[in-house]
Design a protein around this motif. Structure first.
Motif, PDB file in Angstrom:
ATOM      1  N   MET A 214       0.836  -1.210   0.000  1.00 20.68           N
ATOM      2  CA  MET A 214       0.000   0.000   0.000  1.00 20.68           C
ATOM      3  C   MET A 214       0.864   1.250   0.000  1.00 20.68           C
ATOM      4  N   LYS A 215       1.998   1.216   0.698  1.00 22.38           N
ATOM      5  CA  LYS A 215       2.832   2.406   0.739  1.00 22.38           C
ATOM      6  C   LYS A 215       3.372   2.752  -0.642  1.00 22.38           C
ATOM      7  N   ARG A 216       3.723   1.730  -1.460  1.00 16.74           N
ATOM      8  CA  ARG A 216       4.217   2.028  -2.800  1.00 16.74           C
ATOM      9  C   ARG A 216       3.124   2.648  -3.641  1.00 16.74           C
ATOM     10  N   LYS A 217       1.891   2.156  -3.505  1.00 13.16           N
ATOM     11  CA  LYS A 217       0.796   2.727  -4.279  1.00 13.16           C
ATOM     12  C   LYS A 217       0.606   4.184  -3.930  1.00 13.16           C
ATOM     13  N   LYS A 218       0.615   4.506  -2.651  1.00 13.14           N
ATOM     14  CA  LYS A 218       0.410   5.889  -2.232  1.00 13.14           C
ATOM     15  C   LYS A 218       1.559   6.777  -2.693  1.00 13.14           C
ATOM     16  N   LEU A 219       2.796   6.289  -2.557  1.00 16.25           N
ATOM     17  CA  LEU A 219       3.931   7.109  -2.957  1.00 16.25           C
ATOM     18  C   LEU A 219       3.920   7.345  -4.454  1.00 16.25           C
ATOM     19  N   SER A 220       3.723   6.310  -5.249  1.00 13.77           N
ATOM     20  CA  SER A 220       3.733   6.483  -6.690  1.00 13.77           C
ATOM     21  C   SER A 220       2.575   7.337  -7.149  1.00 13.77           C
ATOM     22  N   ALA A 221       1.439   7.200  -6.498  1.00 16.87           N
ATOM     23  CA  ALA A 221       0.321   8.070  -6.828  1.00 16.87           C
ATOM     24  C   ALA A 221       0.644   9.507  -6.478  1.00 16.87           C
ATOM     25  N   ALA A 222       1.373   9.702  -5.384  1.00 14.33           N
ATOM     26  CA  ALA A 222       1.763  11.055  -5.005  1.00 14.33           C
ATOM     27  C   ALA A 222       2.743  11.641  -6.001  1.00 14.33           C
ATOM     28  N   ILE A 223       3.666  10.815  -6.507  1.00 11.54           N
ATOM     29  CA  ILE A 223       4.585  11.289  -7.535  1.00 11.54           C
ATOM     30  C   ILE A 223       3.804  11.713  -8.769  1.00 11.54           C
ATOM     31  N   TYR A 224       2.854  10.877  -9.176  1.00 16.45           N
ATOM     32  CA  TYR A 224       2.019  11.255 -10.320  1.00 16.45           C
ATOM     33  C   TYR A 224       1.268  12.541 -10.031  1.00 16.45           C
TER      34      TYR A 224
ATOM     35  N   LEU B  90      -3.557   4.048 -14.728  1.00 17.20           N
ATOM     36  CA  LEU B  90      -3.960   3.122 -13.671  1.00 17.20           C
ATOM     37  C   LEU B  90      -2.714   2.639 -12.963  1.00 17.20           C
ATOM     38  N   SER B  91      -2.677   2.762 -11.623  1.00 14.76           N
ATOM     39  CA  SER B  91      -1.508   2.329 -10.867  1.00 14.76           C
ATOM     40  C   SER B  91      -1.959   1.724  -9.549  1.00 14.76           C
ATOM     41  N   GLY B  92      -1.199   0.737  -9.090  1.00  7.06           N
ATOM     42  CA  GLY B  92      -1.553   0.130  -7.822  1.00  7.06           C
ATOM     43  C   GLY B  92      -0.684  -1.061  -7.481  1.00  7.06           C
ATOM     44  N   ASP B  93      -0.925  -1.627  -6.292  1.00  6.85           N
ATOM     45  CA  ASP B  93      -0.174  -2.779  -5.820  1.00  6.85           C
ATOM     46  C   ASP B  93      -0.767  -4.053  -6.397  1.00  6.85           C
ATOM     47  N   ILE B  94       0.021  -4.739  -7.214  1.00  7.94           N
ATOM     48  CA  ILE B  94      -0.410  -6.026  -7.760  1.00  7.94           C
ATOM     49  C   ILE B  94      -0.264  -7.103  -6.699  1.00  7.94           C
ATOM     50  N   THR B  95       0.830  -7.063  -5.974  1.00  4.64           N
ATOM     51  CA  THR B  95       1.030  -7.900  -4.788  1.00  4.64           C
ATOM     52  C   THR B  95       1.621  -7.001  -3.703  1.00  4.64           C
ATOM     53  N   ASP B  96       1.938  -7.602  -2.565  1.00  6.75           N
ATOM     54  CA  ASP B  96       2.533  -6.810  -1.491  1.00  6.75           C
ATOM     55  C   ASP B  96       3.874  -6.225  -1.894  1.00  6.75           C
ATOM     56  N   ASP B  97       4.569  -6.882  -2.815  1.00  5.07           N
ATOM     57  CA  ASP B  97       5.904  -6.439  -3.199  1.00  5.07           C
ATOM     58  C   ASP B  97       5.991  -5.873  -4.608  1.00  5.07           C
ATOM     59  N   LEU B  98       4.917  -5.971  -5.373  1.00  9.20           N
ATOM     60  CA  LEU B  98       4.958  -5.553  -6.777  1.00  9.20           C
ATOM     61  C   LEU B  98       3.944  -4.455  -7.034  1.00  9.20           C
ATOM     62  N   PHE B  99       4.453  -3.333  -7.520  1.00 14.12           N
ATOM     63  CA  PHE B  99       3.610  -2.198  -7.910  1.00 14.12           C
ATOM     64  C   PHE B  99       3.620  -2.081  -9.429  1.00 14.12           C
ATOM     65  N   GLY B 100       2.480  -1.792 -10.036  1.00  9.06           N
ATOM     66  CA  GLY B 100       2.402  -1.638 -11.476  1.00  9.06           C
ATOM     67  C   GLY B 100       1.680  -0.370 -11.883  1.00  9.06           C
ATOM     68  N   GLN B 101       1.994   0.111 -13.067  1.00 10.91           N
ATOM     69  CA  GLN B 101       1.369   1.320 -13.597  1.00 10.91           C
ATOM     70  C   GLN B 101       1.258   1.200 -15.105  1.00 10.91           C
ATOM     71  N   ALA B 102       0.145   1.700 -15.644  1.00 12.93           N
ATOM     72  CA  ALA B 102      -0.059   1.702 -17.094  1.00 12.93           C
ATOM     73  C   ALA B 102      -0.778   2.990 -17.473  1.00 12.93           C
TER      74      ALA B 102
ATOM     75  N   PHE C 244       7.489  -1.635 -10.162  1.00 15.79           N
ATOM     76  CA  PHE C 244       8.504  -1.618  -9.107  1.00 15.79           C
ATOM     77  C   PHE C 244       8.331  -2.872  -8.267  1.00 15.79           C
ATOM     78  N   TYR C 245       9.446  -3.596  -8.051  1.00 14.50           N
ATOM     79  CA  TYR C 245       9.407  -4.822  -7.242  1.00 14.50           C
ATOM     80  C   TYR C 245      10.346  -4.669  -6.054  1.00 14.50           C
ATOM     81  N   GLN C 246       9.793  -4.803  -4.853  1.00 15.70           N
ATOM     82  CA  GLN C 246      10.582  -4.698  -3.624  1.00 15.70           C
ATOM     83  C   GLN C 246      11.220  -6.053  -3.350  1.00 15.70           C
ATOM     84  N   LEU C 247      12.503  -6.177  -3.718  1.00 15.14           N
ATOM     85  CA  LEU C 247      13.187  -7.457  -3.619  1.00 15.14           C
ATOM     86  C   LEU C 247      13.364  -7.880  -2.167  1.00 15.14           C
ATOM     87  N   ASN C 248      13.765  -6.941  -1.319  1.00 14.92           N
ATOM     88  CA  ASN C 248      13.840  -7.169   0.118  1.00 14.92           C
ATOM     89  C   ASN C 248      13.689  -5.813   0.801  1.00 14.92           C
TER      90      ASN C 248
END
Length: 882
Positions: A1-11, A535-547, A568-572
């Motif tokens: 969720m944090k990646r979705k919010k941050l990337s949405a904020a960047i947009y 459209l952008s959002g969290d596909i999984t807990d570690d994977l964020f996607g945007q189109a 964006f994929y959060q590897l660790n």
């Protein structure tokens, strides 16, 4: 969720949409906000430059750098172009002292592509273009960053990725977003003075900002800046094989015919001309122009409720600058003997006893107004705005003549005015679902480019634009009745002598920059519509996607659909991976389609009048031009990000493929000599197209969709913060590697020299390394700038002789790498007052001197080099906060 919010904020930061009005109000005061680790507010504020935020955002699917107001103010330049060059290694900038309007509005580059491939925003709204179209190369027409005062800047966000599908057709190389200050109270005042080691180029900058509250829920922030910069000169006296004013220089020829002119009286007059018109000790200086500028920005907003904000901002800026053209010496085709109506012989040396160097002036006016409303209705966000922008450059040229007018010529002219005007309406919307954000929008843009004609004397073809204007001679070389009459009155007329001044044909128009005649004046207009979805959002807990998908329709170039995907994929916990792919579409601007220019250039290593004509016009098409088409692009980026406590690192690879790239063809020679082959055919084409004074034009060029290119590179940004009992230290390293190559055969449009220089003429590697240390009342900033090696070829003589280019001998010059070191110390006299002293280029480093024939006329360094060649500069600065 944090990646979705941050990337949405960047947009949202770039698109101008606020996801949280509360977060916006926090930013008003520009205070550091330190909420809980899970708070969305800190994530949103990070992308607009909260203090303490890392420079490069590591949770974004695309590379984004954030430069704070402190970063910007720590650069000792008054020109925002120079500020960006100093802080962003992939942003490059040259100094072009003899380049018409480009001496005043300098074209820049991001990621190896010209600035018209980079979208510039102010407060997330598109910035209008300048009125200047670069005469050669990419024909760049982009926004003039110099009109933006540093005092107005709260932060700068640099999106280093192709983003045309999200933000519009200009965003092929990236997006630069200048966020204005929005303080409700307080302010600052800065006074800075500096000078180059050479004792010239004095610079004074006075700037300030003041914030006011509008009741309890609004603000008005006013910023103003005044700068006054004197010219510099890095040249030796004019000396070429054709004419040399200094017998101590290598090109001087003791047996040359020009020695007949070099009397003590002539040399003294040349020296007086140089000092009286440009304050230099050489007849043709090379350096930065004189410039004086005033810039004002106003930013305002009012919160009607927690969900509705009204905003407005705008600017008014003026700049006056002046520079020189090439020196005109006796016998160069401009200073020639002619026969007047009474049969006497006259020469322009009567006006200018030591020859002359035209002085070129540009008066730039730039203003804009933006207003809109934005807000939230539950999870639905909206931003509806209107924008108007205008930029003009009004030219004046002095210390010159219209040769075709002879002794009746003025010595100063107003050649005309260029202007660019834009009206833009935009509506952006977002909807925040539970796990993703949906954005969409519509826009309408109306733009126009206007060429206003100059005064008649600046372009008119006078009596001496043709041979024997007074009919003194017959076709068989005998004297007519008029000729016999002037001979009877003492004239030396000799019609049988083909070298008699009666046959001299003189150039048309203000020499150096002829005015815009009614045939070349006019307005070029178009409008366009666009719609996009994202459209952008969290596909999984570690994977964020945007189109994203964008449709644009231009009245002059039709429509196009472009798209982008990113992830964006959060590897660790420390390391993340990101990648994007997108397509782009850029329609040539009205200015690029309509601009006309006749000026002095060096197509063959020798100054000649060179004409640029519109590709769609009769003249260029008579020479072989075809109508312009849009440029298309594909952009791929992938990288790795890492956060290890105080250490923040991003490493990104990019590849930008550009099809049908707009570029000026290599200059075509023009000659009225029937034995000149293709050059004579080009002359006939100009005559057939009705070009007045075609005899005085030595070269022609026009823009074409000349070739395809691939630009590849790597960006590395690292930031490390250390805290100790001896203060805090911030270390930053940013490195860019960039290489552009042809992806199609350009030989139909470019000669071998231009092809080689395109791929090799700029450094491929550039780095910026800085250390900032603060302890109690003291602060020290050290910055090291690195420029890699590059090469330049001069094959003019070789090609003219029909030989192969010798890449390893005299045709090629290799320029070495260069380091430049900046140092600044600051003492905080009190909580609100500080004094700084510093030096740019502390060790007074210069790039290698040029030894190629295409650099002439007293020039020491390559004028178009992105490596600064002005030398060391010291300064002091006083800053007061209140």
């Amino acid at each position: 969720m944090k990646r979705k919010k941050l990337s949405a904020a960047i947009y949202a930061s770039f698109a101008g949409i606020s996801l949280s009005m509360a977060a916006v109000s926090d930013v008003y005061s520009q205070e550091t906000v330190v909420p809980d680790a899970e708070s969305d507010a800190v994530e949103r504020i990070a992308v607009v430059g909260a203090r303490g935020a890392p420079r490069s955002v590591t949770s974004s699917p695309v590379p984004v750098d954030v430069l704070t107001a402190d970063d910007v103010s720590a650069v000792a330049f008054s020109d925002m172009n120079d500020v960006m060059k100093t802080l962003v290694p992939s942003y490059t900038l040259g100094r072009q002292p003899i380049a018409d309007g480009a001496a005043f509005i300098r074209p820049a580059s991001l990621r190896g592509l010209p600035t018209d491939k980079t979208l510039v925003l102010v407060n997330s709204k598109r910035r209008h273009r300048s009125a200047l179209v670069e005469v050669g190369g990419s024909g760049t027409q982009g926004p003039d960053l110099a009109m933006i005062p540093t005092a107005a800047i709260g932060s700068v966000e640099v999106l280093r990725d192709g983003a045309a599908a999200q933000y519009g057709s200009d965003a092929i190389a990236g997006v630069i977003n200048f966020q204005l200050k929005n303080n409700t109270e307080g302010g600052m005042f800065t006074a800075e003075w500096g000078q180059y080691y050479e004792g010239d180029g004095d610079g004074l900058t006075i700037s300030g900002n003041k914030g006011f509250s509008l009741g309890e829920d609004g603000f008005v922030s006013i910023s103003a800046e005044y700068s006054d910069n004197d010219a510099t000169n890095r040249a030796v006296q004019y000396c070429t094989a054709a004419f040399c004013l200094d017998s101590s220089l290598p090109n001087y020829d003791a047996d040359a015919a020009y020695n007949d002119y070099l009397t003590p009286e002539f040399l003294a007059a040349a020296d007086e001309m140089a000092n009286s018109t440009q304050g230099a000790d050489v007849v043709q200086p090379w350096g930065a122009p004189n410039s004086e500028a005033t810039r004002v920005f106003i930013n305002a907003g009012y919160m009607f409720s927690d969900a509705v904000e009204l905003y407005a901002f705008g600017n008014y800026s003026e700049k006056d600058a002046d520079s020189t053209f090439y020196y005109r010496y006796p016998g160069n085709g401009t200073i020639e003997d002619i026969r007047l109506e009474d049969g006497s012989v006259w020469n322009p040396l009567s006006f200018f006893p030591g020859g002359f160097t035209p002085r070129f002036f540009g008066s730039i006016t730039d203003y804009s107004m933006v207003g809109g409303v934005k807000g939230m209705i539950d999870a639905f966000g909206y931003d509806i705005s209107g924008r108007y922008g205008y930029d003009e450059i009004d030219y004046t040229i002095s210390n010159t003549i219209n040769p075709s007018l002879g002794d009746a010529s003025p010595t100063a002219f107003r050649p005309g005015l260029l202007s660019n005007e834009e009206t833009h309406f935009q509506a952006d919307f977002t909807y925040d679902f539970a796990s993703y954000v949906f954005a969409f929008g519509l826009s309408y843009l109306d733009e126009g480019y206007d060429i206003e004609g100059g005064e008649e004397s600046s372009f008119v073809a006078g009596n001496y634009s043709v041979a024997d204007p007074w009919g003194f001679c017959n076709a068989d070389g005998t004297s007519s009745a008029e000729g016999l009459n002037v001979i009877a009155n003492g004239s030396s007329l000799d019609c049988a002598n083909p070298d008699d001044p009666v046959y001299q044909i003189m150039g048309v128009g203000a020499n150096g920059f002829p005015g815009y005649s009614p045939e070349f004046a006019g307005t070029y207009e178009r409008d366009s519509y666009a719609a996009y979805i994202d459209l952008s959002g969290d596909i999984t807990d570690d994977l964020f996607g945007q189109a994203a998908l964008r449709y644009e329709d231009y009245s002059d170039f039709g429509s196009e659909l472009v798209y982008k995907i990113a992830g964006f994929y959060q590897l660790n916990d420390e390391v993340g991976l990101r990648a994007s792919y997108g397509t782009g579409f850029r329609a040539p601007t009205p200015g690029q389609q309509g601009t006309t220019n006749v000026s002095t250039r060096l197509p063959n290593g020798f100054p000649v009048a060179t004409g640029l004509f519109p590709a769609g016009g009769e003249i260029a098409q008579a020479l072989g031009a075809s109508n312009l088409d849009p440029e298309k692009s594909s952009n791929i980026t992938f990288g790795v990000t890492a956060d290890y406590g105080a250490l923040n690192i991003t490493l990104d690879y990019y590849r930008i493929a550009l099809e049908d790239r707009l570029y000026a063809i290599s200059t075509l020679d023009v000659s009225a000599d029937e034995s000149a082959g293709d050059a004579y055919q080009n002359y006939l084409a100009l005559v057939d197209a009705g070009v007045v004074g075609a005899e005085s034009i030595g070269g022609v060029l026009y823009f074409q969709n000349a070739f395809d290119t691939v630009t590849e590179g790597v960006d590395l940004v690292a930031n490390y913060l250390m805290e100790s009992e001896y203060g805090s230290t911030t270390l930053t390293a940013s490195v860019n590697y960039n290489k552009s190559e042809f992806d199609s055969d350009p030989s139909e449009y470019l000669n071998a020299e231009d092809m080689y220089d395109f791929e090799n003429g700029t450094p491929e590697t550039r780095g910026i390394f800085s250390i900032k240390h603060a302890y109690e009342a003291f602060q020290v900033l050290a910055r090291l700038s690195y420029y890699g090696e590059y090469e330049n070829v001069d094959a003019v003589t070789t090609l003219a002789q029909g030989n192969q280019i010798d890449w390893n001998n005299t045709d090629l010059q290799k320029f070495g790498s260069e380091w430049m070191f900046d140092l600044e110390g600051t003492y905080h006299i009190s909580e609100n007052l500080s004094l700084s002293a510093g030096v740019r280029n502390l060790f007074d480093n210069y790039p290698d001197k040029t030894n190629l024939a295409d650099s002439c006329c007293g020039q020491i360094y390559r004028a178009d080099s992105i490596v600064d060649w002005q030398g060391g500069y010291y300064y002091t600065k006083l800053v007061a906060n209140f």
